[in-house]
Design an enzyme around this catalytic site. Structure first.
Site: not given
Ligand code: G3I
Length: 356
Positions: A169, A210, A246, A274, A276
């Site tokens: 990105e 990506n 996405h 990715e 969906d």
């Molecule tokens: O690790 C913390 C945890 O300690 C805490 O308790 C919890 C409470 O909300 O949050 C946890 O962090 C989360 C993290 O995922 C791990 O689960 C974040 O809040 C959450 O925002 C984060 O979201 C991820 C996101 O990337 C961040 O931008 C998604 O799971 C993940 O699927 C998503 O993946 C991205 C790709 O890397 C890049 N392209 C877009 C895609 C979708 O956003």
């Protein structure tokens, strides 16, 4: 006589399955449009000539045995991407202090299951630890940090990755470079630095850039193509492009194939990384039917362009989708519902691979 014939068929299918655990053991093309006897999405993708059909997964979900039963089936998923556990905040939370525990769990799972791995990711503006995001670095310091991060991360998984999303990105939607800490301090110099460090750390991993909103033609895709041309001109290693995909129901770009062909012409491979297709909630039969068509359109586009090596969905079930958290009021984006039941979208994927 009947039982001998039946044994022979069983034996041939068994030998084929044992010889090639990642390949489809029996053709599912005898059942077009019906998923009842289809052995799995990776099997139909392989039979159609693609390297894999895969899914993202995340460590907290791995306690759910109903979920892992589907995840572990390499006829369903021949490739795995860790959704979070190889990102910078997870792997180098403090300067020079690397932790690979979460990533290794996903690596071990994929190895056990005979599934290909995609590494995600080396350099991204999001999910950065504060020491990187808010560090007050000179050009040389930050280039050194990027090289050390990419080199150590990619090196840890040397020989075990099909590909890495080295740069994630990097662009704004208008095609200008995103003004994150990397660009603000180094301009675009961090991009070749990361790619070269990754190549040195694992010469066999395919190195990808990506992004999202680059799937159809437009300013952002043109900017990405220009970057690839420049990298190639300068002898910087770049092997592939990841199209995140996405999408919203009914919103798949109409120029996917035209755009994908432009990348093929640049001499890089590409993958849907990715996928969906989200919808406004509550889901309706009409939205689910359109979603089926949308999934099929993406597979059709991958099938239309030989440089498309495979397709990854960004987790397979609505139970663990990132969408509702990021887009309130939206969801139901995946091919399996929250109860791990297949949706019409699953059939759309199968038809996309089989119906030609
Ligand atoms: O690790 C913390 C945890 O300690 C805490 O308790 C919890 C409470 O909300 O949050 C946890 O962090 C989360 C993290 O995922 C791990 O689960 C974040 O809040 C959450 O925002 C984060 O979201 C991820 C996101 O990337 C961040 O931008 C998604 O799971 C993940 O699927 C998503 O993946 C991205 C790709 O890397 C890049 N392209 C877009 C895609 C979708 O956003």
């Amino acid at each position: 006589m009947y039982s001998v014939a039946r044994f022979l068929v069983f034996a041939i299918v068994s030998v084929a399955a044992a010889a090639s655990p990642l390949a489809s053991a029996s053709s599912s093309s005898a059942f077009p449009g019906s998923t009842a006897k289809v052995p799995g999405l990776n099997a139909v993708a392989n039979a159609a000539g693609k390297l894999y059909f895969g899914t993202a997964t995340d460590n907290p979900e791995l306690n759910d045995t109903a979920y892992t039963t589907i995840l572990d089936n390499n006829r369903q998923f021949g490739q795995i991407t860790p959704a979070n556990s190889m990102k910078w905040d997870a792997t180098e939370p403090n300067p020079g202090n690397f932790t690979f525990e979460g990533g290794d769990v996903i690596r071990d799972l994929a190895r056990r299951n005979g599934q290909i791995l995609r590494g995600h990711n080396c350099v991204w503006y999001s999910q950065l630890p504060d020491w990187v995001a808010f560090g007050n670095f000179t050009f040389d310091e930050l280039i050194g940090i990027v090289e050390n991060h990419c080199g150590t991360l990619v090196g840890h998984y040397r020989g075990q990755m099909y590909a890495w999303d080295v740069i994630n990105e990097a662009f704004n939607d208008d095609g200008t470079f995103r003004q994150d800490v990397f660009f603000n301090v180094t301009g675009t110099a961090y991009i070749p630095a990361a790619l070269r460090a990754a190549r040195q750390a694992d010469p066999h991993a395919k190195l990808y850039i990506n992004d999202y909103n680059t799937e159809g033609t437009g300013n952002k895709s043109t900017a990405l193509q220009n970057l690839i041309k420049e990298l190639k001109r300068d002898g910087v290693p770049i092997d592939g492009v990841g199209f995140q995909c996405h999408f919203e129901v009914g919103g798949v770009p109409t120029t996917l194939v035209e755009n994908f062909r432009a990348y093929e012409a640049l001499g890089v491979e590409f993958a849907v990384t990715e996928l969906d297709v989200r919808m406004t909630l509550p889901e309706t039969d009409a939205l689910l039917e359109q979603q089926k068509k949308d999934y099929q359109s993406v597979i059709d586009a991958c099938m239309a362009v030989p440089a498309c090596v495979g397709v990854t969905i960004w987790d397979f079930t609505d139970k663990y989708s990132w969408v509702p958290g990021a887009f309130p009021g939206w969801g139901a984006a995946d091919p399996w519902d929250e109860n791990l039941v297949k949706k019409p979208a699953y059939d759309g994927i199968v038809i996309g691979f089989e119906d030609r």
